[in-house]
Write a protein that holds these residues in place. Sequence first.
Motif, PDB file in Angstrom:
ATOM      1  N   MET A  28       2.071  15.279  98.797  1.00  0.00           N
ATOM      2  CA  MET A  28       3.097  15.981  99.554  1.00  0.00           C
ATOM      3  C   MET A  28       3.319  15.328 100.912  1.00  0.00           C
ATOM      4  N   LYS A  29       2.254  14.763 101.465  1.00  0.00           N
ATOM      5  CA  LYS A  29       2.334  14.179 102.792  1.00  0.00           C
ATOM      6  C   LYS A  29       2.664  12.693 102.740  1.00  0.00           C
ATOM      7  N   LYS A  30       2.209  12.034 101.676  1.00  0.00           N
ATOM      8  CA  LYS A  30       2.375  10.594 101.574  1.00  0.00           C
ATOM      9  C   LYS A  30       3.249  10.233 100.385  1.00  0.00           C
ATOM     10  N   ARG A  31       4.510  10.087 100.615  1.00  0.00           N
ATOM     11  CA  ARG A  31       5.417   9.725  99.529  1.00  0.00           C
ATOM     12  C   ARG A  31       5.873   8.279  99.642  1.00  0.00           C
ATOM     13  N   GLU A  32       5.241   7.531 100.539  1.00  0.00           N
ATOM     14  CA  GLU A  32       5.644   6.141 100.738  1.00  0.00           C
ATOM     15  C   GLU A  32       5.060   5.260  99.636  1.00  0.00           C
ATOM     16  N   ILE A  33       5.914   4.499  98.997  1.00  0.00           N
ATOM     17  CA  ILE A  33       5.483   3.596  97.936  1.00  0.00           C
ATOM     18  C   ILE A  33       5.474   2.173  98.484  1.00  0.00           C
ATOM     19  N   GLY A  34       4.372   1.479  98.248  1.00  0.00           N
ATOM     20  CA  GLY A  34       4.227   0.123  98.763  1.00  0.00           C
ATOM     21  C   GLY A  34       4.298  -0.923  97.665  1.00  0.00           C
ATOM     22  N   LEU A  35       4.574  -2.153  98.072  1.00  0.00           N
ATOM     23  CA  LEU A  35       4.624  -3.288  97.148  1.00  0.00           C
ATOM     24  C   LEU A  35       3.783  -4.420  97.705  1.00  0.00           C
ATOM     25  N   GLN A  36       2.868  -4.946  96.898  1.00  0.00           N
ATOM     26  CA  GLN A  36       2.185  -6.184  97.245  1.00  0.00           C
ATOM     27  C   GLN A  36       3.167  -7.325  96.987  1.00  0.00           C
ATOM     28  N   LEU A  37       3.514  -8.024  98.057  1.00  0.00           N
ATOM     29  CA  LEU A  37       4.579  -9.028  97.969  1.00  0.00           C
ATOM     30  C   LEU A  37       4.224 -10.226  97.101  1.00  0.00           C
ATOM     31  N   TYR A  38       2.957 -10.366  96.738  1.00  0.00           N
ATOM     32  CA  TYR A  38       2.571 -11.437  95.815  1.00  0.00           C
ATOM     33  C   TYR A  38       3.308 -11.290  94.483  1.00  0.00           C
ATOM     34  N   THR A  39       3.725 -10.088  94.167  1.00  0.00           N
ATOM     35  CA  THR A  39       4.531  -9.840  92.966  1.00  0.00           C
ATOM     36  C   THR A  39       5.773 -10.727  92.960  1.00  0.00           C
ATOM     37  N   LEU A  40       6.309 -10.996  94.143  1.00  0.00           N
ATOM     38  CA  LEU A  40       7.559 -11.767  94.275  1.00  0.00           C
ATOM     39  C   LEU A  40       7.288 -13.169  94.840  1.00  0.00           C
ATOM     40  N   ARG A  41       6.137 -13.722  94.486  1.00  0.00           N
ATOM     41  CA  ARG A  41       5.727 -15.007  95.059  1.00  0.00           C
ATOM     42  C   ARG A  41       6.650 -16.165  94.689  1.00  0.00           C
ATOM     43  N   ASP A  42       7.375 -16.042  93.575  1.00  0.00           N
ATOM     44  CA  ASP A  42       8.309 -17.104  93.189  1.00  0.00           C
ATOM     45  C   ASP A  42       9.625 -17.004  93.956  1.00  0.00           C
ATOM     46  N   GLU A  43      10.002 -15.786  94.341  1.00  0.00           N
ATOM     47  CA  GLU A  43      11.282 -15.574  95.010  1.00  0.00           C
ATOM     48  C   GLU A  43      11.169 -15.603  96.534  1.00  0.00           C
ATOM     49  N   LEU A  44      10.097 -15.045  97.044  1.00  0.00           N
ATOM     50  CA  LEU A  44       9.976 -14.825  98.488  1.00  0.00           C
ATOM     51  C   LEU A  44      10.082 -16.103  99.328  1.00  0.00           C
ATOM     52  N   PRO A  45       9.359 -17.158  99.004  1.00  0.00           N
ATOM     53  CA  PRO A  45       9.451 -18.360  99.842  1.00  0.00           C
ATOM     54  C   PRO A  45      10.843 -18.994  99.871  1.00  0.00           C
ATOM     55  N   LYS A  46      11.655 -18.734  98.847  1.00  0.00           N
ATOM     56  CA  LYS A  46      12.996 -19.317  98.783  1.00  0.00           C
ATOM     57  C   LYS A  46      13.953 -18.632  99.752  1.00  0.00           C
ATOM     58  N   ASP A  47      13.809 -17.302  99.894  1.00  0.00           N
ATOM     59  CA  ASP A  47      14.714 -16.556 100.759  1.00  0.00           C
ATOM     60  C   ASP A  47      14.047 -15.237 101.130  1.00  0.00           C
ATOM     61  N   VAL A  48      13.300 -15.248 102.218  1.00  0.00           N
ATOM     62  CA  VAL A  48      12.539 -14.068 102.623  1.00  0.00           C
ATOM     63  C   VAL A  48      13.465 -12.894 102.918  1.00  0.00           C
ATOM     64  N   LYS A  49      14.535 -13.151 103.643  1.00  0.00           N
ATOM     65  CA  LYS A  49      15.448 -12.077 104.045  1.00  0.00           C
ATOM     66  C   LYS A  49      16.069 -11.381 102.838  1.00  0.00           C
ATOM     67  N   ALA A  50      16.636 -12.155 101.916  1.00  0.00           N
ATOM     68  CA  ALA A  50      17.290 -11.567 100.742  1.00  0.00           C
ATOM     69  C   ALA A  50      16.290 -10.831  99.859  1.00  0.00           C
ATOM     70  N   THR A  51      15.084 -11.381  99.728  1.00  0.00           N
ATOM     71  CA  THR A  51      14.064 -10.761  98.883  1.00  0.00           C
ATOM     72  C   THR A  51      13.632  -9.414  99.446  1.00  0.00           C
ATOM     73  N   LEU A  52      13.407  -9.352 100.755  1.00  0.00           N
ATOM     74  CA  LEU A  52      12.970  -8.098 101.363  1.00  0.00           C
ATOM     75  C   LEU A  52      14.080  -7.053 101.353  1.00  0.00           C
ATOM     76  N   GLU A  53      15.319  -7.485 101.401  1.00  0.00           N
ATOM     77  CA  GLU A  53      16.426  -6.543 101.251  1.00  0.00           C
ATOM     78  C   GLU A  53      16.373  -5.873  99.870  1.00  0.00           C
ATOM     79  N   ILE A  54      16.070  -6.653  98.853  1.00  0.00           N
ATOM     80  CA  ILE A  54      15.979  -6.122  97.490  1.00  0.00           C
ATOM     81  C   ILE A  54      14.800  -5.165  97.375  1.00  0.00           C
TER      82      ILE A  54
END
Length: 290
Positions: A28-54
């Motif tokens: 009830m207090k913690k509804r924040e869902i997190g993502l370990q960015l290693y999941t997107l290790r193929d996409e992130l280095p190519k375009d950090v801004k666009a990836t984090l927007e997604i």
Amino acid sequence: MITRRNFIVTTGLAATAVLAAPSFAFSMKKREIGLQLYTLRDELPKDVKATLEIVSKAGYSNVETYGFSIKDQFWGLTPKELKKILDDNGLKAVSGHYNLGSFLYDGNTAELLASIEAAKILKSEFLTVPWVDEPFRKSIDDYKKIASRLNEAAKLCKKEGLKLAYHNHDFEFQKHDQITGYEVLLNETDKDLVFFELDLYWVIHSGNDPLKLFKENPGRFKMWHVKDKDKKNNDFNTEIGSGTIDFKPLFASAKRSGVVHFFVEQENNFAVNSFESIKTSCDFISKNLI
């Protein structure tokens, strides 16, 4: 998070929920869902801004970073530059995986101190140790040395307003002289300084039960990695809710675990692509687990 409403209605609903499932008071207090960015290790280095927007549009509010080094920083971005992109997308890097160079093995603090500074700039809560190289985890004495180093690092983190955590794989659950490396880490580290990020997949993959760990070590598992096991090949991951792990009893025991943050992670076996997969996992958690 529950907003302020009519007192009688709110109190009645809250009381009913706690009586029915007291451990779910956490959700009830913690509804924040997190993502370990290693999941997107193929996409992130190519375009950090666009990836984090997604990532933000997929429903995530927290992330856990990876890949920092003194030389390359975060995929060529300084911590300040990364913080700006995170802020622009309503994301918080509440934790980060930092390899710490050779600190665990020889005590060299150069990378550790740089990591602490990076985590402070990102306003993270946790600095998390993600891995121990194979040559340095072959015996109980090796694990005792690692535990000692973790205590040292945790003291440095505390001075800077950070908390230290350790993330497991499955190798920590191998026995050495009738005791596992993970038991050594739990027993030989200061419980008030060193916390644990429990990778639920790897615990289950190793043949162990997270609920048993919660019961035996209440409050020590401040973070989780939430990833599912593929039904056809248990060595593979899959989207949350699509595999063999029943997450409901685990989330029901969140209070006993002590968890304050959790992160979806999927390292392989995406149904369509990684962006579709993180959305599927986020939607399932939001609708079924919190």
